[in-house]
Design a protein around this motif. Structure first.
Motif, PDB file in Angstrom:
ATOM      1  N   GLY A   1      20.689 -23.689 -21.207  1.00  0.00           N
ATOM      2  CA  GLY A   1      22.108 -23.457 -20.974  1.00  0.00           C
ATOM      3  C   GLY A   1      22.355 -22.888 -19.590  1.00  0.00           C
ATOM      4  O   GLY A   1      21.419 -22.402 -18.926  1.00  0.00           O
ATOM      5  N   PRO A   2      23.588 -22.909 -19.136  1.00  0.00           N
ATOM      6  CA  PRO A   2      23.910 -22.450 -17.778  1.00  0.00           C
ATOM      7  C   PRO A   2      23.613 -20.965 -17.540  1.00  0.00           C
ATOM      8  O   PRO A   2      23.415 -20.556 -16.405  1.00  0.00           O
ATOM      9  CB  PRO A   2      25.399 -22.742 -17.633  1.00  0.00           C
ATOM     10  N   ASN A   3      23.550 -20.169 -18.584  1.00  0.00           N
ATOM     11  CA  ASN A   3      23.313 -18.736 -18.420  1.00  0.00           C
ATOM     12  C   ASN A   3      21.939 -18.288 -18.912  1.00  0.00           C
ATOM     13  O   ASN A   3      21.699 -17.099 -19.050  1.00  0.00           O
ATOM     14  CB  ASN A   3      24.391 -17.937 -19.159  1.00  0.00           C
ATOM     15  N   GLU A   4      21.036 -19.248 -19.181  1.00  0.00           N
ATOM     16  CA  GLU A   4      19.722 -18.877 -19.711  1.00  0.00           C
ATOM     17  C   GLU A   4      18.768 -18.369 -18.638  1.00  0.00           C
ATOM     18  O   GLU A   4      17.841 -17.640 -18.935  1.00  0.00           O
ATOM     19  CB  GLU A   4      19.109 -20.038 -20.478  1.00  0.00           C
ATOM     20  N   CYS A   5      18.966 -18.769 -17.393  1.00  0.00           N
ATOM     21  CA  CYS A   5      18.132 -18.262 -16.297  1.00  0.00           C
ATOM     22  C   CYS A   5      18.810 -17.021 -15.732  1.00  0.00           C
ATOM     23  O   CYS A   5      19.977 -17.056 -15.344  1.00  0.00           O
ATOM     24  CB  CYS A   5      17.960 -19.318 -15.214  1.00  0.00           C
ATOM     25  N   CYS A   6      18.061 -15.934 -15.658  1.00  0.00           N
ATOM     26  CA  CYS A   6      18.643 -14.674 -15.164  1.00  0.00           C
ATOM     27  C   CYS A   6      18.602 -14.589 -13.645  1.00  0.00           C
ATOM     28  O   CYS A   6      19.232 -13.716 -13.053  1.00  0.00           O
ATOM     29  CB  CYS A   6      17.935 -13.485 -15.792  1.00  0.00           C
ATOM     30  N   GLY A   7      17.824 -15.477 -13.001  1.00  0.00           N
ATOM     31  CA  GLY A   7      17.769 -15.488 -11.547  1.00  0.00           C
ATOM     32  C   GLY A   7      16.932 -14.385 -10.929  1.00  0.00           C
ATOM     33  O   GLY A   7      17.005 -14.145  -9.733  1.00  0.00           O
ATOM     34  N   SER A   8      16.115 -13.723 -11.744  1.00  0.00           N
ATOM     35  CA  SER A   8      15.324 -12.611 -11.206  1.00  0.00           C
ATOM     36  C   SER A   8      13.877 -12.989 -10.894  1.00  0.00           C
ATOM     37  O   SER A   8      13.065 -12.117 -10.615  1.00  0.00           O
ATOM     38  CB  SER A   8      15.355 -11.427 -12.178  1.00  0.00           C
TER      39      SER A   8
ATOM     40  N   CYS B   1      10.031 -18.748 -15.977  1.00  0.00           N
ATOM     41  CA  CYS B   1      11.467 -19.027 -15.971  1.00  0.00           C
ATOM     42  C   CYS B   1      11.774 -20.203 -16.900  1.00  0.00           C
ATOM     43  O   CYS B   1      11.010 -21.173 -16.967  1.00  0.00           O
ATOM     44  CB  CYS B   1      11.926 -19.364 -14.552  1.00  0.00           C
TER      45      CYS B   1
END
Length: 63
Positions: A20-27, A32
């Motif tokens: 989903g679009p919000n499943e990766c936290c980008g940290s 990942c």
């Protein structure tokens, strides 16, 4: 003796579910979800290519 249909015993591979679009936290997680999805997608593409080689009469329109 009842021999199953080749297609039924060798189903077309299904693509993995995209994250989903919000499943990766980008940290920068070491595992990942986007990396895992890319790995699964590569495996799916290989399995699909192998399946298509075994079923040359099947078309992409059947998906």
């Amino acid at each position: 003796m009842n021999v199953p249909d080749t297609i039924d015993s060798d189903p077309r591979p299904q693509p993995p579910e995209a994250p989903g679009p919000n499943e990766c936290c980008g940290s920068g997680c070491p595992l990942c979800v986007l990396d895992l999805y890319a790995d699964e997608l590569a495996l799916y593409r290989q399995r699909l290519a192998d399946w298509k080689a075994r079923h040359p009469d099947e078309t992409d329109a059947a998906v």
